[in-house]
Design an enzyme around this catalytic site. Structure first.
Site, PDB file in Angstrom:
ATOM      1  N   SER A 190      42.641  16.253  91.914  1.00 13.18           N
ATOM      2  CA  SER A 190      42.360  16.621  90.529  1.00 13.18           C
ATOM      3  C   SER A 190      41.210  17.634  90.520  1.00 13.18           C
ATOM      4  O   SER A 190      41.308  18.680  91.153  1.00 13.18           O
ATOM      5  CB  SER A 190      42.061  15.371  89.695  1.00 13.18           C
ATOM      6  N   GLU A 325      52.838  14.273  87.159  1.00 14.26           N
ATOM      7  CA  GLU A 325      51.396  14.157  86.950  1.00 14.26           C
ATOM      8  C   GLU A 325      51.062  13.537  85.592  1.00 14.26           C
ATOM      9  O   GLU A 325      50.148  12.738  85.458  1.00 14.26           O
ATOM     10  CB  GLU A 325      50.751  15.541  87.054  1.00 14.26           C
ATOM     11  N   HIS A 444      49.544  11.177  88.048  1.00 12.61           N
ATOM     12  CA  HIS A 444      48.308  11.839  88.479  1.00 12.61           C
ATOM     13  C   HIS A 444      47.346  10.800  89.048  1.00 12.61           C
ATOM     14  O   HIS A 444      47.020   9.806  88.391  1.00 12.61           O
ATOM     15  CB  HIS A 444      47.670  12.543  87.280  1.00 12.61           C
TER      16      HIS A 444
END
Length: 545
Positions: A190, A325, A444
């Site tokens: 991320s 995600e 995610h």
């Protein structure tokens, strides 16, 4: 303590201790090692300063506090201004051959996250012969306040300078922990992946690491690639009750003494609804092109321009995203405000276009994007597949494609692309959001739990039995990452007969789909879906790569 071990560092000796991983292997644990001075008072926003030397061994056997932030996992304030330190884990401090070094930059969307062992436990990677380093750094406004006045010496991007300070510490000290300073792999997920991407681009990071892994984040991420220069500092001060003059020196003096907790809690309130909902800003303070060079400028031009000549184009990387995600958007039916925000397609027009809200061109582009994902169908809580797709593509997959194309067109380094599509009970983000089993995709952050033990995310009755698909996934990911760190090659026996080859400019998104039922090489399906963004860049006459 009989398992105490003392190691020298450039600033003074430290005491670590032995621990036993959840998988039964002993390793050495060194935490809360100072690598910079605590950014207190006049040091809050300036470049990191070296810590004071010490003589007696410091107790580095226990985890330290994170830096001040509101943590995403529970939305509670946590941390201290003193929360800037480094952690080192290894199963051998004196190996015959120095170990490759893995340096993890934690995620958190610029404004949150931490490197604590609770969420970044080294247990799985300690099964391998590597040194793992994690570290805490300045977050949010403390990491990204940028002022125009060169006399104040706060050009912005202090967080990246913290990273560099940690990387330089590693170069000077990691051999004392059995690590090889000439074989360092920088990796993160991320915002950690995005930060890694920035370091591949900035000359300030050149030579401080030798390989990189970008997990679900690049410097071209549409959320944080382009932070305009606005009166953010003035807005923040006024939100906190400041009534003084609006010159930068006065604003800085106020922020240097204001309560850090209040700064953190208020900094998320300085954006207008338009900036949040239409422009998609998650925060006001982030990476910026520095207004002047104070001698070690980190960002000097647009990211895509800098990437053309980036030093990092010549080193090998792994890069990829998860298969869905934005899987949490499947919960929109239960979160109407969330849905109302994300159904605004103006937010998916690339930020680099700098088009005013409600301008004819921006509305036209928004309509083209919406039609690409929905056709003539209405956007509704009963059909959020299009919203998941456009968020996946605009924020992550299309920026990944652009970074890959720039590397392939301008560099010599190999790029191994992947798509993490592994789903078991170890997908802790799926578990956190209670995702429907009818959506068997990775969300995610799910991949992090296959590299680090995330005690802070484990749910009730969580278990990882040996020979389970979840445990097989941990073994697979740990092998891939550590073999890449050691040799620059992600091919491992656990992949069986699969030959993972680097991608090419003709097939930039041809890579490994990592799946619990068998991983295979494939052209990633997202490629056809996001071609609409390529067309918009052409129409707008903007640099695609």
């Amino acid at each position: 303590m009989e398992n105490l071990v003392t190691v020298p560092t450039e600033y003074g000796p430290i005491n670590g201790c032995k621990k036993t991983s959840i998988l039964g292997r002993e390793y050495y644990n060194f935490e809360k090692i100072p690598y910079m001075k605590a950014p207190i008072g006049k040091l809050r926003f300036v470049d990191p300063q070296p810590p004071e030397n010490w003589i007696e061994p410091l107790d580095c056997t226990k985890d330290g506090p994170p830096f001040c932030n509101v943590f995403f996992a529970d939305q509670k304030y946590q941390g201290e201004l003193s929360g800037v330190h480094i952690n080192v884990f290894t199963n051998n401090i004196d190996p015959k051959v120095p170990y490759p070094v893995l340096v993890w930059i934690h995620g958190g969307g610029v404004v949150t996250g931490n490197a604590s062992e609770e969420f970044n436990g080294p247990d799985y990677l300690m099964q391998k012969d590597v040194v793992v380093v994690t570290f805490q750094y300045r977050i949010g406004v403390f990491g990204f306040l940028s002022l125009e006045d060169p006399e104040l010496n706060i050009p912005g991007n202090a967080q990246f300078r913290d990273h560099i300070c940690a990387l330089k510490w590693i170069q000077k000290n990691i051999s004392n922990f059995g690590g090889d300073p000439n074989n360092v792999t920088l990796f993160g997920e991320s915002w950690g992946g995005g930060s890694t991407s920035y370091h591949l681009i900035s000359d300030q990071s050149k030579g401080l690491f030798h390989k990189a892994i970008l997990m679900s984040g690049t410097a071209l991420n549409n959320i944080y690639t382009f932070f305009p220069r606005r009166n953010w500092a003035l807005r923040l001060c006024q939100k906190m009750g400041y009534e003084g003059p609006d010159d930068e020196k006065s604003l800085l003096e106020f922020l240097e003494t204001a309560d850090e907790r209040e700064i953190v809690m208020v900094s998320g309130q300085v954006m207008t609804d338009e900036e949040k909902n239409f422009d998609g800003y998650i925060c006001a303070f982030g990476p910026t092109i520095e207004p002047y060079n104070n001698g070690n400028a980190f960002l000097t031009d647009d990211i895509i321009k800098m990437s053309k000549t980036a030093w990092g184009n010549d080193i090998d990387i792994m890069i990829g995203n998860t298969s869905n995600e934005m899987l949490m958007l499947s919960l929109c039916a239960n979160m109407p405000a969330f849905f109302d925000t994300y159904k605004c397609f103006q937010r998916y027009v690339p930020r680099e276009f700098e088009l005013p809200v409600n301008s004819e061109k921006r509305l036209k582009y928004a309509d083209l994007i919406q039609k690409n994902y929905y056709g003539e169908e209405e956007v509704s809580v009963d059909n959020v597949n299009g919203l998941m797709g456009v968020n996946n593509d605009s924020i992550l997959w299309h920026p990944t494609y652009r970074i890959l194309m720039s590397r392939l067109a301008n560099g010599r380094g190999k790029s191994f692309a992947y798509r993490f599509d592994y789903v078991t009970n170890n997908n802790l983000m799926r578990a956190k959001y209670n995702i429907d089993e009818k959506l068997p995709e990775a969300a995610h952050g799910d991949d992090c739990a296959y590299l680090f033990r995330m005690k802070g995310m484990e749910y009730e009755n969580f278990s990882l039995p040996i020979n389970s698909p979840a445990f097989d996934g941990i073994k697979l990911m740990a092998s891939i990452v550590t073999n890449f760190a050691k040799l620059g090659n992600p091919n491992v026996p656990e992949l069986k007969d699969v030959n993972w080859i680097p991608c090419s400019i003709e097939s930039p998104l041809y890579g490994l789909n990592i799946n619990e039922n068998g991983s295979k090489m494939m052209e990633f399906p997202e490629y056809e879906r996001f071609k609409v963004f390529n067309q918009l860049f052409e129409d707008e006459n903007k640099i695609l790569y």
